[in-house]
Motif scaffolding. Structure first.
Motif, short mmCIF file in Angstrom:
data_model
loop_
_atom_site.label_atom_id
_atom_site.label_comp_id
_atom_site.label_asym_id
_atom_site.label_seq_id
_atom_site.Cartn_x
_atom_site.Cartn_y
_atom_site.Cartn_z
N ALA A 1 0.84 -1.19 0.00
CA ALA A 1 0.00 0.00 0.00
C ALA A 1 0.88 1.24 0.00
O ALA A 1 2.08 1.18 0.32
N LEU A 2 0.28 2.37 -0.37
CA LEU A 2 1.00 3.63 -0.40
C LEU A 2 0.15 4.70 0.26
O LEU A 2 -1.04 4.85 -0.05
N CYS A 3 0.74 5.44 1.18
CA CYS A 3 0.06 6.55 1.85
C CYS A 3 0.83 7.82 1.52
O CYS A 3 1.97 8.01 1.99
N HIS A 4 0.24 8.68 0.70
CA HIS A 4 0.98 9.85 0.22
C HIS A 4 0.01 10.94 -0.21
O HIS A 4 -1.21 10.82 -0.02
N SER A 5 0.54 12.02 -0.78
CA SER A 5 -0.28 13.13 -1.26
C SER A 5 -0.16 13.23 -2.77
O SER A 5 0.63 12.52 -3.40
N ASP A 6 -0.93 14.13 -3.36
CA ASP A 6 -0.83 14.37 -4.80
C ASP A 6 0.34 15.30 -5.11
O ASP A 6 0.73 16.11 -4.27
N PRO A 7 0.94 15.19 -6.29
CA PRO A 7 0.50 14.36 -7.41
C PRO A 7 0.97 12.90 -7.39
O PRO A 7 0.70 12.17 -8.33
N ILE A 8 1.65 12.48 -6.31
CA ILE A 8 2.18 11.11 -6.26
C ILE A 8 1.05 10.08 -6.26
O ILE A 8 1.11 9.09 -7.00
N ILE A 9 0.02 10.32 -5.45
CA ILE A 9 -1.10 9.37 -5.43
C ILE A 9 -1.80 9.33 -6.78
O ILE A 9 -2.13 8.24 -7.29
N ALA A 10 -2.03 10.48 -7.38
CA ALA A 10 -2.69 10.53 -8.69
C ALA A 10 -1.88 9.77 -9.74
O ALA A 10 -2.43 9.06 -10.58
N GLN A 11 -0.57 9.93 -9.67
CA GLN A 11 0.30 9.24 -10.62
C GLN A 11 0.26 7.72 -10.39
O GLN A 11 0.22 6.93 -11.34
N ALA A 12 0.24 7.32 -9.12
CA ALA A 12 0.19 5.89 -8.80
C ALA A 12 -1.15 5.27 -9.24
O ALA A 12 -1.19 4.12 -9.69
N GLU A 13 -2.23 6.03 -9.11
CA GLU A 13 -3.53 5.55 -9.57
C GLU A 13 -3.53 5.31 -11.07
O GLU A 13 -4.01 4.28 -11.57
N GLN A 14 -2.97 6.27 -11.79
CA GLN A 14 -3.02 6.21 -13.25
C GLN A 14 -2.02 5.22 -13.83
O GLN A 14 -2.34 4.49 -14.78
N LYS A 15 -0.84 5.18 -13.27
CA LYS A 15 0.23 4.40 -13.90
C LYS A 15 0.48 3.03 -13.26
O LYS A 15 1.04 2.15 -13.91
N GLN A 16 0.11 2.87 -11.98
CA GLN A 16 0.41 1.61 -11.30
C GLN A 16 -0.83 0.87 -10.81
O GLN A 16 -0.72 -0.15 -10.13
N GLY A 17 -2.01 1.40 -11.13
CA GLY A 17 -3.24 0.72 -10.74
C GLY A 17 -3.55 0.79 -9.26
O GLY A 17 -4.27 -0.08 -8.73
N LEU A 18 -3.01 1.79 -8.57
CA LEU A 18 -3.29 1.94 -7.14
C LEU A 18 -4.79 2.15 -6.93
O LEU A 18 -5.44 2.90 -7.67
#
Length: 350
Positions: A195-212
């Motif tokens: 799991a990953l606990c972070h803020s944007d834009p890191i979370i947004a990038q993980a959602e789009q590119k890594q299927g988070l």
């Protein structure tokens, strides 16, 4: 007197007047800076994160200079490291999480928040489905590896709070430092974390590119209020109490610049954001960055004030995340002040 000489003298006077008009604001700013004192070093705990966007805008748009300040931004990979730099005396002020003012008071180190940027954490916790195919609830994170910006930072506290909220031991997971987007994406790609606990834009990038898959989200006012039961204060400018007492004029100038930036953010269009930010911030994925900005935009404070309920909400959350704090007493009134913000609001009609 010959006409040619008169014309030359007239042109000289006009040129001097024009030059004075052009350079007067610069000279005035320099004069104010000299009056306010030496250069200020401002630590930013992850300059590329939207959490600190108002600070970056204040610098890029010249609001610090307009207040007569010579501010140098120093970027740190996590809030805990920025805090350490303040304690070591290598920086004067920190843009970081308000929670540090509470936790450090318990350690005998008096910090004070002088202006609030964020009225919600702007943090989300997401899981990697291929690493947790049977995931049903947060309770499934017990014993798992969770990526955070750094131990002791706001993302770490948020993850601990999420576990404790579900009745789990907040220390019952392994927290792995993921200070940058590059590190987080690499860890997700390699399956090094669950799991990953972070803020944007890191979370947004993980959602789009890594299927988070985001399972706990505090990136909107509504979601944050529902999670914490009130206003959860987040990013702010804080400094050690001796600095605040000895350099009140510089503190006021800093707060003025930040309130100016927060006011600018209220009406800024996407094109304004693109123009104001360094190209490197948008080079990776401009649409993703702007989409993430629109999602969290409302969480930026409109005026820099600390809401009445916010300090107590933060203390309640911290006590759950760090049970050892329950037996201690915190004087919340000493962790922040709205005095400088009130003056800045009058100046900018906010």
């Amino acid at each position: 007197m010959p006409r040619a000489l008169i014309r030359r003298r007239t042109l000289g006077i006009m040129s001097a007047a024009c030059a004075a008009g052009v350079f007067a604001p610069l000279l005035a700013a320099r004069s104010r800076a000299a009056a306010l004192g030496d250069r200020l070093t401002l630590a930013v705990a992850g300059q590329g994160e939207m959490y600190h966007l108002p600070v970056l805008l204040a610098e890029q748009l010249g609001f610090f200079k307009a207040e007569g300040l010579d501010v140098v931004l120093r970027d740190f990979s996590a809030g805990a490291l920025a805090l350490q730099a303040l304690q070591d005396g290598s920086v004067d002020v920190v843009s970081g999480s308000y929670e540090h003012t509470i936790r450090q008071q318990l350690n005998g180190y008096a910090l004070r928040s002088v202006v609030l940027h964020g009225r919600a954490p702007q943090i989300a916790l997401g899981i990697l489905p291929r690493m947790l195919p049977q995931y049903e609830s947060v309770r499934d994170l017990a014993g798992k590896r969770i990526g955070v910006s750094a131990p002791g930072s706001s993302t770490h506290s948020f993850a601990r709070w999420i576990l404790a909220r579900e009745g789990l031991n907040p220390q019952g997971a392994t927290y792995v430092s993921m200070a940058s987007a590059t590190a987080a994406m690499a860890a997700l790609r390699a399956g090094q974390i669950h799991a990953l606990c972070h803020s944007d834009p890191i979370i947004a990038q993980a959602e789009q590119k890594q299927g988070l898959r985001v399972v706990v989200d505090a990136r909107t006012i509504k979601a944050s209020h529902e999670l914490f039961g009130g206003t959860m204060p987040a990013s702010c400018l804080y400094a050690a109490q001796p600095f605040v007492q000895k350099r009140p004029d510089q503190v006021q100038a800093l707060v003025n610049a930040m309130v100016h930036a927060l006011k600018w953010l209220q009406t800024a269009e996407p094109a304004d954001i693109v123009k104001a930010l360094p190209a490197s911030y948008l080079a990776t994925d401009r649409p993703l960055y702007l989409a993430a900005f629109h999602r969290i935009r409302e969480t930026f404070s409109p005026n820099g004030m600390m809401p009445d309920d916010a300090p107590a909400v933060a203390l309640r959350a911290l006590t759950l995340a760090y049970p050892e704090l329950a037996a201690t007493k915190v004087d919340l009134a000493r962790t922040f002040s709205n005095d400088w913000v009130r003056k800045a609001r009058q100046k900018f009609n906010v």
